[in-house]
Design an enzyme around this catalytic site. Sequence first.
Site, short mmCIF file in Angstrom:
data_model
loop_
_atom_site.label_atom_id
_atom_site.label_comp_id
_atom_site.label_asym_id
_atom_site.label_seq_id
_atom_site.Cartn_x
_atom_site.Cartn_y
_atom_site.Cartn_z
N PHE A 1 -0.38 16.36 4.29
CA PHE A 1 -0.89 15.71 3.08
C PHE A 1 0.22 15.67 2.05
O PHE A 1 0.80 16.70 1.69
CB PHE A 1 -2.11 16.44 2.53
N GLU B 1 0.85 -1.19 0.00
CA GLU B 1 0.00 0.00 0.00
C GLU B 1 0.89 1.25 0.00
O GLU B 1 2.03 1.21 0.46
CB GLU B 1 -0.92 -0.06 1.25
N ASP B 2 0.35 2.34 -0.50
CA ASP B 2 1.11 3.58 -0.55
C ASP B 2 1.30 4.20 0.83
O ASP B 2 2.40 4.55 1.23
CB ASP B 2 0.47 4.59 -1.53
N ASP C 1 -3.01 5.80 6.81
CA ASP C 1 -3.42 7.07 7.39
C ASP C 1 -4.34 6.76 8.58
O ASP C 1 -3.87 6.46 9.67
CB ASP C 1 -4.11 7.86 6.27
N ARG D 1 0.58 12.04 -9.29
CA ARG D 1 1.04 10.66 -9.06
C ARG D 1 2.43 10.42 -9.64
O ARG D 1 3.19 9.61 -9.12
CB ARG D 1 0.07 9.66 -9.67
P1 IMP Z 1 -6.74 5.22 5.39
O1 IMP Z 1 -7.84 4.25 5.09
O2 IMP Z 1 -7.24 6.46 6.06
O3 IMP Z 1 -5.55 4.62 6.10
O4 IMP Z 1 -6.28 5.82 4.03
C1 IMP Z 1 -5.52 5.20 3.13
C2 IMP Z 1 -5.67 5.87 1.79
O5 IMP Z 1 -5.94 7.29 1.89
C3 IMP Z 1 -4.38 5.77 1.06
O6 IMP Z 1 -4.32 4.58 0.32
C4 IMP Z 1 -4.41 7.00 0.18
O7 IMP Z 1 -5.10 6.71 -1.01
C5 IMP Z 1 -5.20 8.01 0.95
N1 IMP Z 1 -4.30 8.97 1.64
C6 IMP Z 1 -4.12 9.10 2.97
N2 IMP Z 1 -3.23 10.07 3.25
C7 IMP Z 1 -2.84 10.58 2.06
C8 IMP Z 1 -1.90 11.61 1.68
O8 IMP Z 1 -1.23 12.28 2.48
N3 IMP Z 1 -1.78 11.82 0.35
C9 IMP Z 1 -2.46 11.12 -0.59
N4 IMP Z 1 -3.34 10.14 -0.28
C10 IMP Z 1 -3.52 9.88 1.04
MG MG Z 2 -4.91 4.55 -1.85
#
Ligand code: IMP
Ligand code: MG
Length: 180
Positions: free
Chosen positions: A151, A98-99, A102, A164
């Site tokens: 962010f 995963e990238d 968060d 991207r």
């Molecule tokens: P989570 O479910 O809140 O952990 O979010 C995960 C997803 O939110 C990631 O796979 C990203 O697509 C997006 N995301 C969360 N933080 C960022 C950020 O700082 N930049 C870009 N995408 C983010």
């Molecule tokens: Mg994502």
Amino acid sequence: MIDPKLKVLISSEQIQERVRQLGEKISEDYPTGDLHVICILKGAVFFAADLVRAMKRDVQIDFMGISTYGKGKTSSGEVKVTKDLDISLEGADVLIVEDIVDSGVTLNYLMKVLDQRRPHSIRIAALLDKPERRLRPVHVSYVGFEIPDRFVVGYGLDYAEKYRNLDAICVLEESDINAG
Ligand code: IMP
Ligand code: MG
């Protein structure tokens, strides 16, 4: 091609070096067995492509699309699988790539979904981790970089589908977002 409004947080060279280290570590941790790398679309595409090439072993690669309902900076908390895997996970060692982690909502949900498919093991590799933002527990076995609550975009990460293809991880300031 870096936009002057963006501030580099992690350079391309730092990313490449860290990904090489993670690839070696993962290869050591999985000396044998059937390793399935699951790349979460679209943000993890660049990380997964570099990570598997840094691994010194065979892998199978598959893709999964997850929607967290939100085009902006925060996900709504509702998760949906938009593209499912092509390959069965039964008996395999699974590495989710995963990238960024968060809130943890996406990966917490995905771990439950994939666990039902009877893999031998499941671990997570995430390029970035924002631990301060966690709402749901997620154990990330391989973290590229822990970052503060900012962010970020680039190396796969987007803001409204932009940025991207930057080769570095950059901070996108609130004022820049509002200015469009
Ligand atoms: P989570 O479910 O809140 O952990 O979010 C995960 C997803 O939110 C990631 O796979 C990203 O697509 C997006 N995301 C969360 N933080 C960022 C950020 O700082 N930049 C870009 N995408 C983010
Ligand atoms: Mg994502």
